[in-house]
Design a protein around this motif. Sequence first.
Motif, PDB file in Angstrom:
ATOM      1  N   ASP A  64       2.568   6.523  -6.912  1.00 42.24           N
ATOM      2  CA  ASP A  64       1.545   7.481  -7.338  1.00 42.24           C
ATOM      3  C   ASP A  64       2.011   8.916  -7.097  1.00 42.24           C
ATOM      4  OD1 ASP A  64      -0.917   8.390  -8.298  1.00 42.24           O
ATOM      5  OD2 ASP A  64      -1.842   8.316  -6.317  1.00 42.24           O
ATOM      6  N   TRP A  65       2.666   9.130  -5.987  1.00 36.48           N
ATOM      7  CA  TRP A  65       3.163  10.463  -5.621  1.00 36.48           C
ATOM      8  C   TRP A  65       4.282  10.913  -6.562  1.00 36.48           C
ATOM      9  CZ3 TRP A  65       7.739  11.987  -2.713  1.00 36.48           C
ATOM     10  CH2 TRP A  65       7.678  13.294  -2.221  1.00 36.48           C
ATOM     11  N   LEU A  66       5.135   9.979  -6.985  1.00 30.46           N
ATOM     12  CA  LEU A  66       6.279  10.305  -7.837  1.00 30.46           C
ATOM     13  C   LEU A  66       5.933  10.433  -9.321  1.00 30.46           C
ATOM     14  CD1 LEU A  66       9.004   8.001  -6.250  1.00 30.46           C
ATOM     15  CD2 LEU A  66       8.882  10.499  -6.124  1.00 30.46           C
ATOM     16  N   LEU A  67       4.971   9.664  -9.774  1.00 38.17           N
ATOM     17  CA  LEU A  67       4.646   9.646 -11.199  1.00 38.17           C
ATOM     18  C   LEU A  67       3.726  10.798 -11.584  1.00 38.17           C
ATOM     19  CD1 LEU A  67       3.935   5.876 -11.911  1.00 38.17           C
ATOM     20  CD2 LEU A  67       5.981   7.173 -12.467  1.00 38.17           C
TER      21      LEU A  67
ATOM     22  N   PHE B 273      -5.905  -0.229  -2.332  1.00 36.11           N
ATOM     23  CA  PHE B 273      -4.465   0.023  -2.377  1.00 36.11           C
ATOM     24  C   PHE B 273      -4.123   1.456  -2.781  1.00 36.11           C
ATOM     25  CE2 PHE B 273      -5.211  -4.464  -3.107  1.00 36.11           C
ATOM     26  CZ  PHE B 273      -4.393  -5.029  -2.152  1.00 36.11           C
ATOM     27  N   LEU B 274      -5.136   2.255  -3.085  1.00 37.63           N
ATOM     28  CA  LEU B 274      -4.941   3.622  -3.559  1.00 37.63           C
ATOM     29  C   LEU B 274      -5.418   4.611  -2.508  1.00 37.63           C
ATOM     30  CD1 LEU B 274      -6.417   3.006  -7.110  1.00 37.63           C
ATOM     31  CD2 LEU B 274      -3.989   3.086  -6.505  1.00 37.63           C
ATOM     32  N   HIS B 275      -4.668   5.692  -2.326  1.00 37.51           N
ATOM     33  CA  HIS B 275      -5.029   6.715  -1.335  1.00 37.51           C
ATOM     34  C   HIS B 275      -4.831   8.105  -1.915  1.00 37.51           C
ATOM     35  CE1 HIS B 275      -4.755   3.161   1.165  1.00 37.51           C
ATOM     36  NE2 HIS B 275      -5.537   3.806   2.015  1.00 37.51           N
ATOM     37  N   GLY B 276      -5.620   9.046  -1.421  1.00 33.45           N
ATOM     38  CA  GLY B 276      -5.606  10.398  -1.957  1.00 33.45           C
ATOM     39  C   GLY B 276      -4.464  11.261  -1.476  1.00 33.45           C
ATOM     40  N   SER B 277      -3.884  10.926  -0.333  1.00 37.52           N
ATOM     41  CA  SER B 277      -2.794  11.729   0.221  1.00 37.52           C
ATOM     42  C   SER B 277      -2.036  10.893   1.244  1.00 37.52           C
ATOM     43  CB  SER B 277      -3.353  12.984   0.908  1.00 37.52           C
ATOM     44  OG  SER B 277      -4.101  12.611   2.062  1.00 37.52           O
ATOM     45  N   TRP B 278      -0.901  11.434   1.664  1.00 34.27           N
ATOM     46  CA  TRP B 278      -0.143  10.755   2.714  1.00 34.27           C
ATOM     47  C   TRP B 278      -0.948  10.718   4.014  1.00 34.27           C
ATOM     48  CZ3 TRP B 278       3.705   7.749   1.503  1.00 34.27           C
ATOM     49  CH2 TRP B 278       4.445   8.020   0.359  1.00 34.27           C
ATOM     50  N   THR B 279      -1.683  11.772   4.288  1.00 31.23           N
ATOM     51  CA  THR B 279      -2.516  11.824   5.492  1.00 31.23           C
ATOM     52  C   THR B 279      -3.587  10.736   5.446  1.00 31.23           C
ATOM     53  OG1 THR B 279      -2.159  14.202   5.617  1.00 31.23           O
ATOM     54  CG2 THR B 279      -3.992  13.320   6.895  1.00 31.23           C
ATOM     55  N   HIS B 280      -4.207  10.575   4.298  1.00 27.89           N
ATOM     56  CA  HIS B 280      -5.218   9.533   4.105  1.00 27.89           C
ATOM     57  C   HIS B 280      -4.603   8.157   4.342  1.00 27.89           C
ATOM     58  CE1 HIS B 280      -8.154   7.514   1.016  1.00 27.89           C
ATOM     59  NE2 HIS B 280      -8.588   7.345   2.251  1.00 27.89           N
ATOM     60  N   LEU B 281      -3.432   7.933   3.783  1.00 27.36           N
ATOM     61  CA  LEU B 281      -2.733   6.658   3.923  1.00 27.36           C
ATOM     62  C   LEU B 281      -2.365   6.384   5.380  1.00 27.36           C
ATOM     63  CD1 LEU B 281      -1.342   4.185   2.676  1.00 27.36           C
ATOM     64  CD2 LEU B 281       0.650   5.629   2.285  1.00 27.36           C
ATOM     65  N   ILE B 282      -1.814   7.363   6.053  1.00 25.58           N
ATOM     66  CA  ILE B 282      -1.411   7.203   7.454  1.00 25.58           C
ATOM     67  C   ILE B 282      -2.630   6.919   8.328  1.00 25.58           C
ATOM     68  CG2 ILE B 282      -0.465   8.433   9.458  1.00 25.58           C
ATOM     69  CD1 ILE B 282       1.398   9.883   7.357  1.00 25.58           C
ATOM     70  N   ALA B 283      -3.722   7.653   8.082  1.00 26.40           N
ATOM     71  CA  ALA B 283      -4.933   7.462   8.882  1.00 26.40           C
ATOM     72  C   ALA B 283      -5.514   6.058   8.713  1.00 26.40           C
ATOM     73  CB  ALA B 283      -5.979   8.506   8.500  1.00 26.40           C
ATOM     74  N   ASN B 284      -5.319   5.444   7.556  1.00 24.29           N
ATOM     75  CA  ASN B 284      -5.851   4.100   7.321  1.00 24.29           C
ATOM     76  C   ASN B 284      -4.923   2.982   7.777  1.00 24.29           C
ATOM     77  OD1 ASN B 284      -8.327   4.809   6.265  1.00 24.29           O
ATOM     78  ND2 ASN B 284      -7.706   4.621   4.138  1.00 24.29           N
TER      79      ASN B 284
ATOM     80  N   ILE C 282       0.835  -1.207   0.000  1.00 20.54           N
ATOM     81  CA  ILE C 282       0.000   0.000   0.000  1.00 20.54           C
ATOM     82  C   ILE C 282       0.870   1.259   0.000  1.00 20.54           C
ATOM     83  CG2 ILE C 282      -1.643   1.340   1.375  1.00 20.54           C
ATOM     84  CD1 ILE C 282      -2.943  -1.307   2.183  1.00 20.54           C
ATOM     85  N   TRP C 283       1.913   1.264   0.805  1.00 19.26           N
ATOM     86  CA  TRP C 283       2.790   2.435   0.868  1.00 19.26           C
ATOM     87  C   TRP C 283       3.593   2.598  -0.414  1.00 19.26           C
ATOM     88  CZ3 TRP C 283       4.036   6.145   4.776  1.00 19.26           C
ATOM     89  CH2 TRP C 283       3.126   6.159   5.837  1.00 19.26           C
ATOM     90  N   LEU C 284       4.064   1.510  -1.012  1.00 23.29           N
ATOM     91  CA  LEU C 284       4.799   1.607  -2.281  1.00 23.29           C
ATOM     92  C   LEU C 284       3.901   2.120  -3.402  1.00 23.29           C
ATOM     93  CD1 LEU C 284       7.077  -1.584  -2.382  1.00 23.29           C
ATOM     94  CD2 LEU C 284       7.799   0.815  -2.272  1.00 23.29           C
TER      95      LEU C 284
END
Length: 191
Positions: A35-38, A63-74, A28-30
């Motif tokens: 997504d952030w880099l491309l 496996f997809l998230h809108g932001s780092w905050t969204h990812l961390i919260a999940n 999920i993080w990768l």
Amino acid sequence: MTNPNDDGTLWSELQAQVLILGGLVIVIWLVHGVDWLLPRDLRAYGIHPRTWMGLRGILLAPFLHGSWTHLIANTIPLVTLAWLIMLRQIRDFWLVSLVVMLVGGLGIWLVGATGSVHIGASTLIFGYFGFLMMRSYFERSLVAIAMAILVFFLYGSIIWGILPTQTGVSWEGHLFGLIGGIIAARWLSRR
């Protein structure tokens, strides 16, 4: 005395759980890092209600998230609730995840707002929550009831997420994830 590395021991179960959950978090993080880099936005692979291309999102959206905050919260509730499911049997984790992804994803696809895109692991989180809570009802074992009390104490307030109160938050994913978890609890419960 039992060797802690033998199959079927508590130690080998714990190793498998760490490997599975660690692998899930890494993937999920990768995915989000890529997504952030491309320059291409991978969120386009989420669930697009009532479109044929949107069906692929049923399996990809968690496996997809809108932001780092969204990812961390999940991440933390995902790992915590998934691990609590694995405590009894790793097989349950895979089956619950599949049921929740299918029921939650199809529910979003059917009733989500036209033109919206739904992403994130919260469908799984709500599904795991629903499974752990309702397993206690269907099984009525002390262990399942104790687990439900713990889960309610830790994450009971998320239940409000099934209401359409926040713009940009997929209450549909939360609601249908919860329903998927309840279906999985009924299906997998042992009396």
